[in-house]
Design a protein around this motif. Structure first.
Motif, mmCIF file in Angstrom:
data_model
loop_
_atom_site.group_PDB
_atom_site.id
_atom_site.type_symbol
_atom_site.label_atom_id
_atom_site.label_comp_id
_atom_site.label_asym_id
_atom_site.label_seq_id
_atom_site.Cartn_x
_atom_site.Cartn_y
_atom_site.Cartn_z
ATOM 1 N N HIS A 21 0.860 -1.161 0.016
ATOM 2 C CA HIS A 21 -0.070 0.029 0.124
ATOM 3 C C HIS A 21 0.854 1.123 -0.129
ATOM 4 O O HIS A 21 0.544 2.148 -0.836
ATOM 5 C CB HIS A 21 -0.907 -0.038 1.313
ATOM 6 C CG HIS A 21 -1.809 1.164 1.158
ATOM 7 N ND1 HIS A 21 -2.481 1.257 0.152
ATOM 8 C CD2 HIS A 21 -2.403 2.090 1.885
ATOM 9 C CE1 HIS A 21 -3.480 2.432 0.537
ATOM 10 N NE2 HIS A 21 -3.308 2.715 1.706
ATOM 11 N N ASP A 93 -4.924 -0.621 4.676
ATOM 12 C CA ASP A 93 -5.098 -1.927 4.459
ATOM 13 C C ASP A 93 -5.404 -2.115 2.721
ATOM 14 O O ASP A 93 -5.922 -3.234 2.115
ATOM 15 C CB ASP A 93 -6.554 -2.473 4.944
ATOM 16 C CG ASP A 93 -7.730 -1.843 4.702
ATOM 17 O OD1 ASP A 93 -7.847 -0.807 3.930
ATOM 18 O OD2 ASP A 93 -8.692 -1.996 5.381
ATOM 19 N N CYS A 95 -7.903 -0.758 0.929
ATOM 20 C CA CYS A 95 -9.167 -0.512 0.312
ATOM 21 C C CYS A 95 -9.469 0.705 -0.249
ATOM 22 O O CYS A 95 -10.381 0.828 -1.226
ATOM 23 C CB CYS A 95 -10.153 -0.791 1.617
ATOM 24 S SG CYS A 95 -9.946 0.650 2.850
ATOM 25 N N ASP A 96 -8.569 1.849 -0.129
ATOM 26 C CA ASP A 96 -9.101 3.004 -0.707
ATOM 27 C C ASP A 96 -8.076 3.105 -2.065
ATOM 28 O O ASP A 96 -6.952 2.368 -1.968
ATOM 29 C CB ASP A 96 -8.441 4.126 0.212
ATOM 30 C CG ASP A 96 -9.399 4.019 1.275
ATOM 31 O OD1 ASP A 96 -10.556 3.862 0.996
ATOM 32 O OD2 ASP A 96 -8.872 4.598 2.365
ATOM 33 N N GLN A 126 -18.807 -0.228 -4.064
ATOM 34 C CA GLN A 126 -18.150 -0.691 -2.666
ATOM 35 C C GLN A 126 -18.280 -2.168 -3.028
ATOM 36 O O GLN A 126 -19.034 -2.920 -3.321
ATOM 37 C CB GLN A 126 -19.181 -0.503 -1.570
ATOM 38 C CG GLN A 126 -18.684 -1.096 -0.239
ATOM 39 C CD GLN A 126 -19.365 -0.676 0.842
ATOM 40 O OE1 GLN A 126 -20.124 0.229 0.904
ATOM 41 N NE2 GLN A 126 -18.727 -1.249 2.130
ATOM 42 N N GLY A 129 -17.081 -6.527 2.012
ATOM 43 C CA GLY A 129 -17.545 -5.994 3.230
ATOM 44 C C GLY A 129 -18.758 -6.376 3.820
ATOM 45 O O GLY A 129 -19.388 -7.060 3.072
ATOM 46 N N TRP A 202 -14.265 1.310 -3.737
ATOM 47 C CA TRP A 202 -13.775 0.663 -2.363
ATOM 48 C C TRP A 202 -13.610 -0.724 -2.708
ATOM 49 O O TRP A 202 -14.687 -1.362 -2.842
ATOM 50 C CB TRP A 202 -14.671 1.160 -1.302
ATOM 51 C CG TRP A 202 -14.143 0.769 0.218
ATOM 52 C CD1 TRP A 202 -13.589 1.523 0.907
ATOM 53 C CD2 TRP A 202 -14.620 -0.241 0.801
ATOM 54 N NE1 TRP A 202 -13.166 0.936 2.129
ATOM 55 C CE2 TRP A 202 -13.919 -0.153 1.979
ATOM 56 C CE3 TRP A 202 -15.209 -1.618 0.529
ATOM 57 C CZ2 TRP A 202 -13.903 -1.456 3.059
ATOM 58 C CZ3 TRP A 202 -15.282 -2.335 1.352
ATOM 59 C CH2 TRP A 202 -14.737 -2.359 2.598
ATOM 60 N N LEU A 203 -12.627 -1.374 -2.209
ATOM 61 C CA LEU A 203 -12.451 -2.491 -2.295
ATOM 62 C C LEU A 203 -12.032 -3.128 -0.736
ATOM 63 O O LEU A 203 -11.087 -2.833 0.019
ATOM 64 C CB LEU A 203 -11.040 -3.005 -3.224
ATOM 65 C CG LEU A 203 -11.245 -2.594 -4.708
ATOM 66 C CD1 LEU A 203 -9.971 -3.111 -5.387
ATOM 67 C CD2 LEU A 203 -12.486 -3.164 -5.238
ATOM 68 N N ASP A 204 -12.916 -4.346 -0.388
ATOM 69 C CA ASP A 204 -12.470 -4.891 0.881
ATOM 70 C C ASP A 204 -11.164 -5.474 0.945
ATOM 71 O O ASP A 204 -10.760 -5.945 0.238
ATOM 72 C CB ASP A 204 -13.516 -5.984 1.283
ATOM 73 C CG ASP A 204 -13.500 -6.465 2.704
ATOM 74 O OD1 ASP A 204 -13.251 -5.488 3.591
ATOM 75 O OD2 ASP A 204 -14.009 -7.493 2.863
ATOM 76 N N ARG A 205 -10.574 -5.151 2.085
ATOM 77 C CA ARG A 205 -9.204 -5.690 2.403
ATOM 78 C C ARG A 205 -9.047 -7.062 2.062
ATOM 79 O O ARG A 205 -10.114 -8.114 2.189
ATOM 80 C CB ARG A 205 -8.584 -5.472 3.932
ATOM 81 C CG ARG A 205 -9.219 -6.433 4.764
ATOM 82 C CD ARG A 205 -8.953 -5.927 6.385
ATOM 83 N NE ARG A 205 -7.605 -6.184 6.271
ATOM 84 C CZ ARG A 205 -6.753 -5.340 7.283
ATOM 85 N NH1 ARG A 205 -7.314 -4.327 7.749
ATOM 86 N NH2 ARG A 205 -5.545 -5.614 7.308
ATOM 87 N N GLN A 206 -7.920 -7.412 1.478
ATOM 88 C CA GLN A 206 -7.416 -8.978 0.861
ATOM 89 C C GLN A 206 -6.661 -9.644 1.734
ATOM 90 O O GLN A 206 -6.524 -10.846 1.811
ATOM 91 C CB GLN A 206 -6.961 -8.793 -0.378
ATOM 92 C CG GLN A 206 -7.694 -8.151 -1.558
ATOM 93 C CD GLN A 206 -8.670 -8.653 -1.902
ATOM 94 O OE1 GLN A 206 -8.870 -9.899 -2.332
ATOM 95 N NE2 GLN A 206 -9.894 -7.807 -1.888
ATOM 96 N N SER A 210 -10.250 -7.185 9.500
ATOM 97 C CA SER A 210 -10.674 -5.775 9.706
ATOM 98 C C SER A 210 -10.769 -5.728 11.156
ATOM 99 O O SER A 210 -11.263 -6.632 11.822
ATOM 100 C CB SER A 210 -12.134 -5.414 8.960
ATOM 101 O OG SER A 210 -12.306 -4.038 9.590
#
Length: 260
Positions: A21, A93, A95-96, A126, A129, A202-206, A210
């Protein structure tokens, strides 16, 4: 050189996962910038990896939050430590989308006090999540936009840019989680100060888990949700409110690590 944007990243035991990141941020942010990796404890597993990157790129700084543990205190500490007139808060993480940091900062340069990356405007999305979290944030964003006229359809998203002078005037009262985004949006609304938005995906963390606890953070979100509907306030009134509520904290260290 004084940076034009301070990128504030609260971290908690991200370990090696932060490397990818940070590398993306360093690659995508073209404005003169500083990247503040804010951690709550010296033994945080993120720190050695961030410091290794800092040795290669002086834009990266690791700073120890002394305001108290938790993301809200880390974000407030990072904004207080920021040297740029614009602070962009982004998560560690991935996501942004770091490619949008420059665009958000330029909106603040043009005069808005809060620039939001919106998942819920046309062009936004989104991905992933928890379902309840998605539904609650979408409902809050839409109703605040429709009825409180907050200037964004995604008041709850943490990925935002702020005018640092505005933040220091009105203060950050949140001390629990990630409700700072809705707090500062609500305060800008009560002051009738401009808020703008751009679409984001927005992508959920891989990797990893969380640290967002819906049950714990919900009361704080609701507090600022209802605050947005109040009557107009003046700069002096919000400044006085912050002066009365501001916690006693240790001074923010400067770049060299001595109290500012």
């Amino acid at each position: 050189m004084i940076p034009r944007v301070s990128v504030v990243i609260p971290v908690y035991n991200e370990g090696e996962g932060v490397v990818r990141h940070l590398e993306r941020i360093l690659r995508e942010v073209l404005l003169p910038a500083e990247i503040l990796v804010v951690h709550d404890m010296p033994e945080d597993t993120t720190v050695p990896y961030a410091k290794e990157i800092a040795l290669k790129d002086p834009r990266v700084r690791t700073i120890l939050n002394t305001y108290g543990r938790g993301p809200a205190n880390a974000i407030r500490f990072g904004i207080d430590a920021a040297r740029a007139p614009v602070a962009v808060v982004t998560m560690a993480d991935g996501c942004d989308d770091p490619q949008q940091i420059d665009d958000l900062a330029r909106l603040v340069d043009r005069g808005v006090v809060v620039a939001a990356a919106s998942r819920y405007m046309p062009g936004g999305q989104q991905v992933g999540g928890p379902r309840f979290k998605r539904m609650a944030s979408r409902w809050a964003g839409r109703t605040l936009s429709w009825f409180a006229r907050v200037g964004t359809r995604d008041a709850t998203n943490s990925f935002k840019a702020y005018d640092t002078d505005f933040v220091r005037l009105v203060g950050i009262e949140s001390n629990t989680g990630f409700e700072i985004g809705i707090e500062l949006t609500a305060k800008a609304t009560r002051l009738h100060r401009p808020v703008a938005e751009i679409p984001t995906i927005w992508l959920d963390r891989q990797l990893g888990e969380s640290h967002f606890d819906v049950g714990r953070f919900m009361p704080s979100y609701l507090r600022w949700y209802f605050f947005a509907f109040g009557r107009r306030l003046s700069d002096e009134q919000l400044a006085a409110r912050w002066a009365a509520r501001r916690p006693v904290t240790a001074p923010v260290p400067d770049k060299e690590g001595t109290p500012a």
